[in-house]
Design a protein around this motif. Structure first.
Motif, PDB file in Angstrom:
ATOM      1  N   ARG A  48       0.826  -1.217   0.000  1.00  0.00           N
ATOM      2  CA  ARG A  48       0.000   0.000   0.000  1.00  0.00           C
ATOM      3  C   ARG A  48       0.850   1.253   0.000  1.00  0.00           C
ATOM      4  NH1 ARG A  48      -1.858   0.900   6.272  1.00  0.00           N
ATOM      5  NH2 ARG A  48      -0.296  -0.438   7.255  1.00  0.00           N
ATOM      6  N   LEU A  49       2.094   1.167   0.533  1.00  0.00           N
ATOM      7  CA  LEU A  49       2.961   2.346   0.576  1.00  0.00           C
ATOM      8  C   LEU A  49       3.597   2.624  -0.780  1.00  0.00           C
ATOM      9  CD1 LEU A  49       4.633   1.881   4.068  1.00  0.00           C
ATOM     10  CD2 LEU A  49       2.474   2.990   3.469  1.00  0.00           C
ATOM     11  N   LEU A  50       3.542   1.658  -1.698  1.00  0.00           N
ATOM     12  CA  LEU A  50       3.922   1.896  -3.089  1.00  0.00           C
ATOM     13  C   LEU A  50       2.714   2.379  -3.890  1.00  0.00           C
ATOM     14  CD1 LEU A  50       6.116  -1.260  -3.884  1.00  0.00           C
ATOM     15  CD2 LEU A  50       6.911   1.025  -3.270  1.00  0.00           C
ATOM     16  N   ALA A  51       1.572   1.748  -3.643  1.00  0.00           N
ATOM     17  CA  ALA A  51       0.365   2.071  -4.402  1.00  0.00           C
ATOM     18  C   ALA A  51      -0.239   3.408  -3.993  1.00  0.00           C
ATOM     19  CB  ALA A  51      -0.663   0.966  -4.214  1.00  0.00           C
ATOM     20  N   GLY A  52      -0.132   3.769  -2.714  1.00  0.00           N
ATOM     21  CA  GLY A  52      -0.764   4.990  -2.216  1.00  0.00           C
ATOM     22  C   GLY A  52      -0.352   6.248  -2.963  1.00  0.00           C
ATOM     23  N   PRO A  53       0.953   6.491  -3.135  1.00  0.00           N
ATOM     24  CA  PRO A  53       1.358   7.683  -3.880  1.00  0.00           C
ATOM     25  C   PRO A  53       0.870   7.699  -5.321  1.00  0.00           C
ATOM     26  CG  PRO A  53       3.166   6.892  -2.535  1.00  0.00           C
ATOM     27  CD  PRO A  53       2.097   5.837  -2.481  1.00  0.00           C
ATOM     28  N   ILE A  54       0.891   6.542  -5.989  1.00  0.00           N
ATOM     29  CA  ILE A  54       0.402   6.502  -7.363  1.00  0.00           C
ATOM     30  C   ILE A  54      -1.097   6.773  -7.392  1.00  0.00           C
ATOM     31  CG2 ILE A  54       0.059   5.002  -9.371  1.00  0.00           C
ATOM     32  CD1 ILE A  54       2.723   3.682  -8.743  1.00  0.00           C
ATOM     33  N   ALA A  55      -1.825   6.178  -6.454  1.00  0.00           N
ATOM     34  CA  ALA A  55      -3.266   6.442  -6.378  1.00  0.00           C
ATOM     35  C   ALA A  55      -3.529   7.923  -6.134  1.00  0.00           C
ATOM     36  CB  ALA A  55      -3.890   5.604  -5.263  1.00  0.00           C
ATOM     37  N   GLY A  56      -2.750   8.523  -5.245  1.00  0.00           N
ATOM     38  CA  GLY A  56      -2.922   9.949  -4.963  1.00  0.00           C
ATOM     39  C   GLY A  56      -2.687  10.808  -6.194  1.00  0.00           C
ATOM     40  N   LEU A  57      -1.651  10.484  -6.956  1.00  0.00           N
ATOM     41  CA  LEU A  57      -1.344  11.252  -8.163  1.00  0.00           C
ATOM     42  C   LEU A  57      -2.443  11.123  -9.209  1.00  0.00           C
ATOM     43  CD1 LEU A  57       2.466  10.479  -8.651  1.00  0.00           C
ATOM     44  CD2 LEU A  57       1.469  12.724  -8.185  1.00  0.00           C
ATOM     45  N   VAL A  58      -2.851   9.895  -9.467  1.00  0.00           N
ATOM     46  CA  VAL A  58      -3.827   9.667 -10.531  1.00  0.00           C
ATOM     47  C   VAL A  58      -5.201  10.203 -10.136  1.00  0.00           C
ATOM     48  CG1 VAL A  58      -4.993   7.914 -11.920  1.00  0.00           C
ATOM     49  CG2 VAL A  58      -2.552   7.672 -11.413  1.00  0.00           C
ATOM     50  N   GLU A  59      -5.624   9.914  -8.909  1.00  0.00           N
ATOM     51  CA  GLU A  59      -6.958  10.317  -8.449  1.00  0.00           C
ATOM     52  C   GLU A  59      -7.109  11.828  -8.402  1.00  0.00           C
ATOM     53  OE1 GLU A  59      -9.878   7.938  -5.524  1.00  0.00           O
ATOM     54  OE2 GLU A  59      -8.015   8.636  -4.604  1.00  0.00           O
ATOM     55  N   GLY A  82      -5.420  13.979 -10.227  1.00  0.00           N
ATOM     56  CA  GLY A  82      -5.116  14.602 -11.514  1.00  0.00           C
ATOM     57  C   GLY A  82      -3.699  15.111 -11.609  1.00  0.00           C
ATOM     58  N   GLN A  83      -2.933  15.045 -10.502  1.00  0.00           N
ATOM     59  CA  GLN A  83      -1.572  15.588 -10.528  1.00  0.00           C
ATOM     60  C   GLN A  83      -0.617  14.752 -11.374  1.00  0.00           C
ATOM     61  OE1 GLN A  83       0.228  16.812  -6.798  1.00  0.00           O
ATOM     62  NE2 GLN A  83      -1.634  17.857  -6.148  1.00  0.00           N
ATOM     63  N   TRP A  84      -0.937  13.474 -11.604  1.00  0.00           N
ATOM     64  CA  TRP A  84      -0.107  12.649 -12.479  1.00  0.00           C
ATOM     65  C   TRP A  84       0.002  13.315 -13.848  1.00  0.00           C
ATOM     66  CZ3 TRP A  84      -0.940   9.609 -16.973  1.00  0.00           C
ATOM     67  CH2 TRP A  84       0.051   8.652 -17.231  1.00  0.00           C
ATOM     68  N   LEU A  85      -1.114  13.796 -14.376  1.00  0.00           N
ATOM     69  CA  LEU A  85      -1.126  14.475 -15.667  1.00  0.00           C
ATOM     70  C   LEU A  85      -0.755  15.945 -15.534  1.00  0.00           C
ATOM     71  CD1 LEU A  85      -1.648  14.515 -18.691  1.00  0.00           C
ATOM     72  CD2 LEU A  85      -4.088  14.817 -18.204  1.00  0.00           C
ATOM     73  N   GLU A  86      -1.273  16.618 -14.519  1.00  0.00           N
ATOM     74  CA  GLU A  86      -0.992  18.047 -14.357  1.00  0.00           C
ATOM     75  C   GLU A  86       0.498  18.313 -14.179  1.00  0.00           C
ATOM     76  OE1 GLU A  86      -3.375  19.171 -11.055  1.00  0.00           O
ATOM     77  OE2 GLU A  86      -5.279  18.836 -12.115  1.00  0.00           O
ATOM     78  N   GLY A  87       1.158  17.468 -13.401  1.00  0.00           N
ATOM     79  CA  GLY A  87       2.593  17.635 -13.203  1.00  0.00           C
ATOM     80  C   GLY A  87       3.358  17.448 -14.499  1.00  0.00           C
ATOM     81  N   ALA A  88       2.917  16.504 -15.321  1.00  0.00           N
ATOM     82  CA  ALA A  88       3.565  16.266 -16.610  1.00  0.00           C
ATOM     83  C   ALA A  88       3.308  17.423 -17.572  1.00  0.00           C
ATOM     84  CB  ALA A  88       3.063  14.959 -17.205  1.00  0.00           C
ATOM     85  N   LEU A  89       2.096  17.953 -17.548  1.00  0.00           N
ATOM     86  CA  LEU A  89       1.804  19.128 -18.377  1.00  0.00           C
ATOM     87  C   LEU A  89       2.728  20.282 -18.015  1.00  0.00           C
ATOM     88  CD1 LEU A  89      -2.101  18.985 -18.346  1.00  0.00           C
ATOM     89  CD2 LEU A  89      -0.678  18.919 -20.403  1.00  0.00           C
ATOM     90  N   HIS A  90       2.924  20.496 -16.723  1.00  0.00           N
ATOM     91  CA  HIS A  90       3.816  21.561 -16.263  1.00  0.00           C
ATOM     92  C   HIS A  90       5.258  21.283 -16.713  1.00  0.00           C
ATOM     93  CE1 HIS A  90       5.677  24.578 -13.682  1.00  0.00           C
ATOM     94  NE2 HIS A  90       6.514  23.630 -13.286  1.00  0.00           N
ATOM     95  N   ALA A  91       5.713  20.051 -16.536  1.00  0.00           N
ATOM     96  CA  ALA A  91       7.083  19.700 -16.934  1.00  0.00           C
ATOM     97  C   ALA A  91       7.279  19.925 -18.428  1.00  0.00           C
ATOM     98  CB  ALA A  91       7.375  18.244 -16.572  1.00  0.00           C
ATOM     99  N   ASN A  92       6.309  19.521 -19.238  1.00  0.00           N
ATOM    100  CA  ASN A  92       6.406  19.722 -20.685  1.00  0.00           C
ATOM    101  C   ASN A  92       6.439  21.200 -21.039  1.00  0.00           C
ATOM    102  OD1 ASN A  92       6.173  16.944 -20.713  1.00  0.00           O
ATOM    103  ND2 ASN A  92       4.426  16.881 -22.107  1.00  0.00           N
ATOM    104  N   ARG A  93       5.623  22.006 -20.350  1.00  0.00           N
ATOM    105  CA  ARG A  93       5.611  23.448 -20.611  1.00  0.00           C
ATOM    106  C   ARG A  93       6.951  24.078 -20.271  1.00  0.00           C
ATOM    107  NH1 ARG A  93       0.234  23.311 -18.471  1.00  0.00           N
ATOM    108  NH2 ARG A  93       1.031  23.920 -16.427  1.00  0.00           N
ATOM    109  N   MET A  94       7.532  23.637 -19.157  1.00  0.00           N
ATOM    110  CA  MET A  94       8.828  24.188 -18.757  1.00  0.00           C
ATOM    111  C   MET A  94       9.918  23.804 -19.768  1.00  0.00           C
ATOM    112  SD  MET A  94       8.360  26.045 -16.081  1.00  0.00           S
ATOM    113  CE  MET A  94       6.868  26.491 -16.994  1.00  0.00           C
ATOM    114  N   ALA A  95       9.815  22.591 -20.315  1.00  0.00           N
ATOM    115  CA  ALA A  95      10.774  22.167 -21.331  1.00  0.00           C
ATOM    116  C   ALA A  95      10.619  23.021 -22.593  1.00  0.00           C
ATOM    117  CB  ALA A  95      10.587  20.690 -21.649  1.00  0.00           C
ATOM    118  N   GLN A  96       9.383  23.321 -22.969  1.00  0.00           N
ATOM    119  CA  GLN A  96       9.164  24.174 -24.132  1.00  0.00           C
ATOM    120  C   GLN A  96       9.712  25.577 -23.895  1.00  0.00           C
ATOM    121  OE1 GLN A  96       8.037  23.663 -27.181  1.00  0.00           O
ATOM    122  NE2 GLN A  96       7.641  21.483 -26.880  1.00  0.00           N
ATOM    123  N   LYS A  97       9.495  26.109 -22.699  1.00  0.00           N
ATOM    124  CA  LYS A  97      10.012  27.442 -22.362  1.00  0.00           C
ATOM    125  C   LYS A  97      11.544  27.446 -22.431  1.00  0.00           C
ATOM    126  CE  LYS A  97      10.286  30.667 -18.396  1.00  0.00           C
ATOM    127  NZ  LYS A  97       9.938  31.922 -19.088  1.00  0.00           N
TER     128      LYS A  97
END
Length: 338
Positions: free
Chosen positions: A237-248, A250-265
Motif C-alpha cells: 500500500r505504501l507503493l500504491a498509495g502515492p500513485i493512487a494519490g497522483l492519478v486520483e 489529476g496531478q499525475w497528468l498536471e505535473g507532466a503538463l507543467h514539466a512539458n511546458r517548462m521544457a518548451q520554455k
C-alpha cells in the motif's frame, strides 16, 4: 551544485503523492497487495487505460522492465528495442539477469524512436542456431530522447511484430509526459501491448512503478516471479498509495503538463538567446542541446548539473517541480557561455 535539470528523478514527491502515502499509512490492513489502497490504485490505472489488466506495484522501473521482458522472451531469445532505450543503456544487464540470458537487439532511429525499416530488416533476419531470435519488441513512451510516438507510429511498429507472433512491452517511465503531449492512453491496449510499465517515480511518486499485464494469460505465477525477484512488497500500500494519490487527484497528468511546458520554455529560450542549438525536437519534458565540451564543463563549474547523452548532446530535464524562475536562471547562464 544545482540538480534542477539533471533529471526528473532529482525532484521530490508531488503533494498528492505525499497525501496518498500518508492516507495509505493509516491503520491496519491486509499485506502483500491485498488491501483497498492497492485495489483502488489498480482500478485507477485500468480506468486510465480503459482496459482490463493485472496490476502489481514494484520498487523500480528497472525491475519492472526486466521482469516484463522475462515474461515475453525465453533465455535463448532476444528483445528488439531502440539502441538508446533504458533497457539497453541504463539497466546493467537486468533483462538478461532476470531473464536468465535473454538478449537485446538494439535498433536505430531518430529521437529514440525505432526506425520502421530497421525493424522490418530485423524481423526478416533468418533464424540460425548461432544467435538469439527475437521474441518481443520493447517500446519506450516517451523515449529516452523525449520523443513521443503517435498512435500511427506505434501501429506501424507493433502490427508487423504481432503478425510475426512476437510480444510487445512498453516502458512508460515517462508515460505521463507522453499523455501530456497528447498521446491517448487508451491506444495502448488497442494496439496490442502485452505488458506496460506505468511510471510513478518520474511523475512525482516515491520509488514506485506499476507493472500492468494486459495480456492476462501471462500472469500465471506472476506473484511467484515477483517474490523471487525481491519485488513483492509486504506493505505494498505504501507503493500504491502515492500513485493512487497522483492519478486520483489529476496531478499525475498536471505535473507532466507543467514539466512539458517548462521544457518548451527552456527550448524556446535556448533557440532565442543562447549560442546553442537543439539536438532533438522537444515533445515532452527533456531538452537536448548541442554544446561544446568547454561550455558544458563551464556550465557544470557554475553549479548546474547535467550530463552528455549517448549522441553527444547535453540533456536538460524538467519535472513536475521545475520553477519558471529556475528556467530563467539557467537561460541567463547559458546565454553567457560561448
Amino acid at each position: 551544485m544545482r540538480y534542477d535539470f539533471a533529471s526528473d528523478n532529482t525532484a521530490g514527491m508531488a503533494p498528492a503523492a505525499v497525501e496518498g502515502l500518508v492516507a495509505a499509512n493509516t491503520g491496519f490492513v491486509r499485506a502483500y497487495g491485498a488491501d483497498d489502497t492497492c485495489q483502488r490504485a489498480a482500478n485507477l490505472i485500468r480506468e486510465k487505460l480503459d482496459a482490463d489488466a493485472e496490476v502489481r506495484f514494484v520498487f523500480s522501473g528497472t525491475a519492472a522492465n526486466a521482469i516484463a521482458l522475462s515474461m515475453l522472451a525465453r533465455p535463448f531469445e532476444a528483445v528488439l528495442t531502440h539502441q538508446a532505450a533504458h533497457v539497453c543503456t541504463d539497466e546493467t544487464g537486468a533483462p538478461g539477469f532476470f531473464g536468465q540470458g535473454v538478449g537485446l537487439i538494439g535498433l536505430p532511429g531518430y529521437s529514440g524512436k525505432i526506425d520502421s525499416l530497421a525493424l522490418t530488416a530485423a524481423l526478416e533476419e533468418a533464424e540460425v542456431g548461432h544467435r538469439q531470435p527475437a521474441a518481443a519488441l520493447s517500446l519506450t513512451q516517451a523515449t529516452e530522447y523525449g520523443g513521443v510516438y503517435s498512435e500511427e507510429e506505434l501501429s506501424s511498429l507493433i502490427s508487423p511484430v504481432r503478425a510475426a507472433g512476437l510480444g510487445v512491452h512498453m516502458d512508460g517511465a515517462r508515460l505521463a509526459n507522453a499523455c501530456a503531449a497528447g498521446f491517448d492512453l487508451r491506444a495502448i491496449a488497442r494496439l496490442g501491448v502485452d505488458i506496460l510499465v506505468f511510471g510513478g517515480a518520474k511523475a512525482g511518486a516515491n520509488c514506485a512503478e506499476a507493472l500492468v499485464v494486459l495480456k492476462k494469460d501471462l500472469t500465471r505465477r506472476l506473484d511467484q516471479r515477483l517474490k523471487q525477484a525481491g519485488q513483492t512488497a509486504s506493505k505494498a500500500r505504501l507503493l500504491a498509495g502515492p500513485i493512487a494519490g497522483l492519478v486520483e487527484s489529476g496531478q499525475w497528468l498536471e505535473g507532466a503538463l507543467h514539466a512539458n511546458r517548462m521544457a518548451q520554455k527552456l527550448a524556446e529560450g535556448i533557440e532565442a538567446s543562447t549560442p546553442f542549438v537543439l539536438a532533438h525536437p522537444v515533445e515532452s519534458n527533456a531538452v537536448f542541446v548541442r554544446m561544446p565540451d568547454a561550455a558544458h564543463e563551464r556550465l557544470n563549474r557554475l553549479g548546474w548539473a547535467c550530463y552528455r547523452f549517448d549522441d553527444g548532446s547535453v540533456r536538460l530535464v524538467c519535472s513536475w517541480a521545475t520553477r519558471e524562475e529556475a528556467v530563467d536562471e539557467l537561460l541567463n547562464v547559458l546565454a553567457s557561455l560561448d
